[in-house]
Design a protein around this motif. Structure first.
Motif, PDB file in Angstrom:
ATOM      1  N   LEU B  67       0.839  -1.201   0.000  1.00 29.98           N
ATOM      2  CA  LEU B  67       0.000   0.000   0.000  1.00 29.98           C
ATOM      3  C   LEU B  67       0.877   1.256   0.000  1.00 29.98           C
ATOM      4  O   LEU B  67       0.627   2.206  -0.747  1.00 29.98           O
ATOM      5  CB  LEU B  67      -0.934   0.008   1.220  1.00 29.98           C
ATOM      6  CG  LEU B  67      -2.029  -1.069   1.270  1.00 29.98           C
ATOM      7  CD1 LEU B  67      -2.908  -0.882   2.495  1.00 29.98           C
ATOM      8  CD2 LEU B  67      -2.876  -1.063   0.004  1.00 29.98           C
ATOM      9  N   VAL B  68       1.920   1.243   0.830  1.00 30.74           N
ATOM     10  CA  VAL B  68       2.835   2.391   0.872  1.00 30.74           C
ATOM     11  C   VAL B  68       3.527   2.548  -0.478  1.00 30.74           C
ATOM     12  O   VAL B  68       3.609   3.654  -1.034  1.00 30.74           O
ATOM     13  CB  VAL B  68       3.891   2.218   2.000  1.00 30.74           C
ATOM     14  CG1 VAL B  68       4.959   3.297   1.892  1.00 30.74           C
ATOM     15  CG2 VAL B  68       3.215   2.258   3.371  1.00 30.74           C
ATOM     16  N   PHE B  69       3.982   1.423  -1.044  1.00 37.01           N
ATOM     17  CA  PHE B  69       4.631   1.486  -2.352  1.00 37.01           C
ATOM     18  C   PHE B  69       3.676   2.078  -3.395  1.00 37.01           C
ATOM     19  O   PHE B  69       4.049   2.960  -4.183  1.00 37.01           O
ATOM     20  CB  PHE B  69       5.088   0.078  -2.801  1.00 37.01           C
ATOM     21  CG  PHE B  69       5.501   0.047  -4.254  1.00 37.01           C
ATOM     22  CD1 PHE B  69       6.751   0.486  -4.639  1.00 37.01           C
ATOM     23  CD2 PHE B  69       4.611  -0.384  -5.232  1.00 37.01           C
ATOM     24  CE1 PHE B  69       7.116   0.497  -5.973  1.00 37.01           C
ATOM     25  CE2 PHE B  69       4.965  -0.379  -6.565  1.00 37.01           C
ATOM     26  CZ  PHE B  69       6.227   0.065  -6.940  1.00 37.01           C
ATOM     27  N   GLY B  70       2.419   1.605  -3.386  1.00 41.91           N
ATOM     28  CA  GLY B  70       1.432   2.097  -4.350  1.00 41.91           C
ATOM     29  C   GLY B  70       1.223   3.592  -4.211  1.00 41.91           C
ATOM     30  O   GLY B  70       1.176   4.323  -5.215  1.00 41.91           O
ATOM     31  N   ALA B  71       1.131   4.074  -2.972  1.00 44.36           N
ATOM     32  CA  ALA B  71       0.922   5.505  -2.741  1.00 44.36           C
ATOM     33  C   ALA B  71       2.098   6.306  -3.296  1.00 44.36           C
ATOM     34  O   ALA B  71       1.904   7.319  -3.987  1.00 44.36           O
ATOM     35  CB  ALA B  71       0.744   5.765  -1.245  1.00 44.36           C
ATOM     36  N   LEU B  72       3.316   5.838  -3.040  1.00 43.96           N
ATOM     37  CA  LEU B  72       4.502   6.550  -3.535  1.00 43.96           C
ATOM     38  C   LEU B  72       4.534   6.551  -5.057  1.00 43.96           C
ATOM     39  O   LEU B  72       4.870   7.551  -5.690  1.00 43.96           O
ATOM     40  CB  LEU B  72       5.780   5.907  -2.978  1.00 43.96           C
ATOM     41  CG  LEU B  72       5.982   6.041  -1.469  1.00 43.96           C
ATOM     42  CD1 LEU B  72       7.212   5.252  -1.020  1.00 43.96           C
ATOM     43  CD2 LEU B  72       6.137   7.514  -1.080  1.00 43.96           C
ATOM     44  N   PHE B 201      -3.292  -2.522  -4.260  1.00 44.06           N
ATOM     45  CA  PHE B 201      -4.021  -3.445  -3.386  1.00 44.06           C
ATOM     46  C   PHE B 201      -4.799  -4.455  -4.227  1.00 44.06           C
ATOM     47  O   PHE B 201      -4.773  -5.665  -3.964  1.00 44.06           O
ATOM     48  CB  PHE B 201      -4.956  -2.636  -2.473  1.00 44.06           C
ATOM     49  CG  PHE B 201      -5.705  -3.463  -1.463  1.00 44.06           C
ATOM     50  CD1 PHE B 201      -5.037  -4.281  -0.572  1.00 44.06           C
ATOM     51  CD2 PHE B 201      -7.088  -3.402  -1.402  1.00 44.06           C
ATOM     52  CE1 PHE B 201      -5.728  -5.035   0.371  1.00 44.06           C
ATOM     53  CE2 PHE B 201      -7.798  -4.154  -0.471  1.00 44.06           C
ATOM     54  CZ  PHE B 201      -7.113  -4.975   0.413  1.00 44.06           C
ATOM     55  N   ALA B 202      -5.465  -3.948  -5.273  1.00 49.48           N
ATOM     56  CA  ALA B 202      -6.181  -4.842  -6.186  1.00 49.48           C
ATOM     57  C   ALA B 202      -5.205  -5.860  -6.776  1.00 49.48           C
ATOM     58  O   ALA B 202      -5.549  -7.030  -6.967  1.00 49.48           O
ATOM     59  CB  ALA B 202      -6.862  -4.039  -7.289  1.00 49.48           C
ATOM     60  N   GLY B 203      -3.968  -5.401  -7.049  1.00 47.86           N
ATOM     61  CA  GLY B 203      -2.951  -6.278  -7.618  1.00 47.86           C
ATOM     62  C   GLY B 203      -2.636  -7.471  -6.723  1.00 47.86           C
ATOM     63  O   GLY B 203      -2.629  -8.615  -7.179  1.00 47.86           O
ATOM     64  N   VAL B 204      -2.410  -7.205  -5.430  1.00 47.69           N
ATOM     65  CA  VAL B 204      -2.065  -8.324  -4.556  1.00 47.69           C
ATOM     66  C   VAL B 204      -3.282  -9.176  -4.202  1.00 47.69           C
ATOM     67  O   VAL B 204      -3.150 -10.311  -3.768  1.00 47.69           O
ATOM     68  CB  VAL B 204      -1.326  -7.872  -3.260  1.00 47.69           C
ATOM     69  CG1 VAL B 204       0.042  -7.320  -3.609  1.00 47.69           C
ATOM     70  CG2 VAL B 204      -2.141  -6.871  -2.478  1.00 47.69           C
ATOM     71  N   LEU B 205      -4.489  -8.594  -4.394  1.00 50.06           N
ATOM     72  CA  LEU B 205      -5.692  -9.403  -4.181  1.00 50.06           C
ATOM     73  C   LEU B 205      -5.921 -10.370  -5.334  1.00 50.06           C
ATOM     74  O   LEU B 205      -6.298 -11.522  -5.144  1.00 50.06           O
ATOM     75  CB  LEU B 205      -6.934  -8.504  -4.034  1.00 50.06           C
ATOM     76  CG  LEU B 205      -7.168  -7.792  -2.704  1.00 50.06           C
ATOM     77  CD1 LEU B 205      -8.434  -6.959  -2.788  1.00 50.06           C
ATOM     78  CD2 LEU B 205      -7.262  -8.776  -1.549  1.00 50.06           C
ATOM     79  N   VAL B 206      -5.697  -9.874  -6.557  1.00 49.99           N
ATOM     80  CA  VAL B 206      -6.018 -10.690  -7.729  1.00 49.99           C
ATOM     81  C   VAL B 206      -4.884 -11.651  -8.077  1.00 49.99           C
ATOM     82  O   VAL B 206      -5.112 -12.704  -8.669  1.00 49.99           O
ATOM     83  CB  VAL B 206      -6.406  -9.798  -8.943  1.00 49.99           C
ATOM     84  CG1 VAL B 206      -5.183  -9.164  -9.594  1.00 49.99           C
ATOM     85  CG2 VAL B 206      -7.201 -10.592  -9.974  1.00 49.99           C
ATOM     86  N   ALA B 207      -3.657 -11.284  -7.693  1.00 51.74           N
ATOM     87  CA  ALA B 207      -2.491 -12.064  -8.121  1.00 51.74           C
ATOM     88  C   ALA B 207      -2.587 -13.557  -7.788  1.00 51.74           C
ATOM     89  O   ALA B 207      -2.302 -14.397  -8.647  1.00 51.74           O
ATOM     90  CB  ALA B 207      -1.216 -11.453  -7.543  1.00 51.74           C
ATOM     91  N   PRO B 208      -3.007 -13.933  -6.567  1.00 52.64           N
ATOM     92  CA  PRO B 208      -3.061 -15.371  -6.275  1.00 52.64           C
ATOM     93  C   PRO B 208      -4.105 -16.121  -7.118  1.00 52.64           C
ATOM     94  O   PRO B 208      -4.060 -17.349  -7.195  1.00 52.64           O
ATOM     95  CB  PRO B 208      -3.447 -15.428  -4.785  1.00 52.64           C
ATOM     96  CG  PRO B 208      -3.082 -14.089  -4.241  1.00 52.64           C
ATOM     97  CD  PRO B 208      -3.293 -13.138  -5.366  1.00 52.64           C
TER      98      PRO B 208
END
Lengths: 240, 290
Positions: B67-72, B201-208
């Motif tokens: 989330l922090v990475f995404g914000a940056l 966040f959507a990325g890490v939700l959908v990735a698996p």
């Protein structure tokens, strides 16, 4: 308090304000009158940072605010109730008013008694209290004007800029707006007022400036301007 | 009947991902009238950074870092690509800059993580749960709950906190918000941070649930854009409904017609909405009185 010296402003390449100098002393009401397109609103916009002046200087309480962004100028203590009211349509009346006090509510510590000021604004505009939870976009034009003025007051400003507060309002409401301006004056609030109803504006103001084609044509104590034959003929004939 | 129910359930999880990305489009559009056409790449970067991180820590610990990475990443896009365009009042500059940045991000990701798709380890059991004969993956439930939770959190922030109200005020009238002492430039930067954060966040939700790779964001970003248009760029409810419609249309078409045609109904719907109600199915025009 508010001092404008040799102000120039332009839209694109067209200069619309030429060498405007005016002063609003502490506790006084100063009015800017003139016909449509004379540059009244542009002057207000340049003072509050909505447009960048192309020359000259503006100072508030001795602090140079020329060319600052509007949010910094607001934080310096200048509130601007803009032409067209510009209330936040999807937010409630209360939220609109709280946003007027935004610089006083941020960074975790409240500066001054914001809730007390909110109560005082509701006292001044009982209509707004009745509508406190309503979306601002659903208010009538008169109510939106009250909201725009109340919102500007919430800053506890050093200087209050009121741009055409009576525009588009029914005659009864126009009287109400001027009654409130007189009330605010009684409380010692420093104001710069732009009005189409020049006679009423000169009635409430201490001092007036007449703007013609982007220049100050003449200025003087409000009473004196009211009796000036040239001003009378040009600006006081039709209205009121 | 059971098959249809199964297809709908699978479509819901997919649809919520679209809704979440579309929600990100709305966040920046509201404050600045601009869109980050690299939303899909923000999602892809979030997923790949998350993939690298899960090598060293648990999935749950990885989420806040992503989330922090995404914000940056969102702040970077706004500062480099969007702010200069807004400052010069360039009406379309931001379209080219966000697309350019998206391509750069994709190339960088290809160089770091390679061209091949990688499997993202699932943090939850991969054994489906049975509800009245319908199979649901635990990860699909997490997708729906997670997507709703972050949208609700943003909505609460906007309604309750003075900073959130400042964001709404900026969306209503940027100039007037400036007069309130609100730094609207900062609000726009913040909305980009929030937007890319939701995408990551959507990325890490959908990735698996899918395969992870540098190109995974392209199609997701495009479909979510269709969802944002179908639902309306200013309607929170619209993106959820729009996302679900597109997700379910995809799974059912894939089964009943052909997987080759699964993208067609959603895009047909996009064309239809644009023709009949250009503001979107739930798009509202703000009430203005003069």
């Amino acid at each position: 308090m508010l001092q404008i010296q040799n102000l120039h402003a332009a839209y694109g390449k067209v200069e619309v304000l030429h060498d405007i100098s005016l002063e609003v002393p502490k506790g006084k009401v100063v009015t800017l009158i003139g016909s449509n397109g004379a540059g009244k609103t542009t002057t207000m916009r340049a003072v509050s940072g909505m447009i960048k002046p192309s020359g000259g200087s503006i100072s508030l309480n001795g602090k140079n605010i020329t060319g600052l962004t509007s949010n910094k100028i607001a934080r310096a203590g200048l509130a601007h109730s803009p032409e067209g009211r510009r209330v936040f349509a999807t937010l409630s009346v209360t939220d609109n008013l709280l946003l007027g006090a935004f610089p006083r509510l941020t960074f975790g510590r409240e500066r001054g008694d914001v809730q007390g000021d909110l109560a005082r604004v509701f006292e001044l505009f009982p209509r707004l209290k009745e509508r406190a939870g309503q979306q601002a976009g659903t208010l009538s034009g008169g109510e939106q004007q009250m909201l725009a003025m109340g919102r500007a007051l919430m800053l506890n400003p050093e200087v209050l800029l009121l741009d055409e507060p009576s525009m588009g309002l029914a005659p009864l409401l126009v009287n109400e707006v001027f009654r409130i301006i007189a009330e605010l004056k009684g409380r010692g609030i420093t104001m710069l007022l732009v009005e189409q109803f020049a006679a009423a504006a000169l009635e409430v103001a201490d001092y007036g400036y007449v703007l013609e084609n982007g220049r100050i044509a003449c200025h003087g104590p409000a009473q004196q301007l009211k009796d000036d034959p040239a001003v009378k003929a040009a600006y006081l004939g039709a209205s009121h | 009947m059971e098959i249809l129910a199964q297809l709908i359930v699978s479509g819901i999880a997919l649809g919520m991902i679209y809704a979440l990305i579309a929600f990100g489009y709305q966040l920046t559009f509201a404050t600045s009238g601009t869109l980050n056409f690299g939303q899909g790449e923000a999602l892809m970067l979030g997923a790949l950074v998350g993939l690298t991180l899960v090598g060293h820590m648990s999935y749950w610990l990885m989420i806040p870092l992503v989330l922090v990475f995404g914000a940056l990443q969102g702040i970077f896009v706004e500062r480099v690509g969007v702010q200069p365009a807004i400052k010069t009042k360039s009406e379309f500059g931001w379209i080219m800059t966000t697309i350019s940045l998206a391509i750069i991000f994709k190339n960088v990701a290809e160089n770091i993580w390679g061209h091949d798709d990688i499997t993202f380890p699932s943090p939850l059991p991969t054994e489906p749960l049975q509800f009245m004969g319908i199979r649901v993956l635990p990860m699909e439930i997490l997708v729906v709950v997670g997507a709703l939770a972050i949208m609700l959190a943003v909505e609460l922030f906007n309604r309750k906190s003075i900073y959130g109200k400042a964001v709404v005020a900026t969306s209503n009238d940027r100039d007037a918000a400036g007069l309130m002492g609100i730094n609207t430039g900062m609000v726009i930067t913040f909305s980009y941070a929030l937007s890319s954060m939701t995408a990551a966040f959507a990325g890490v939700l959908v990735a698996p649930l899918t395969l992870t790779g540098a190109t995974m964001g392209v199609v997701l970003g495009l479909k979510a854009f269709a969802v944002a248009i179908i639902g309306g760029l200013n309607s929170g409810m619209g993106v959820i409904v729009g996302g679900l419609i597109l997700g379910i249309a995809e799974t059912t078409t894939g089964y009943y017609v052909s997987t080759g045609y699964k993208d067609v109904p959603g895009l047909l719907l996009l064309l239809l909405v644009l023709a009949i109600k250009p503001a979107g199915m739930f798009g509202k025009s703000v009430i203005k009185k003069v």
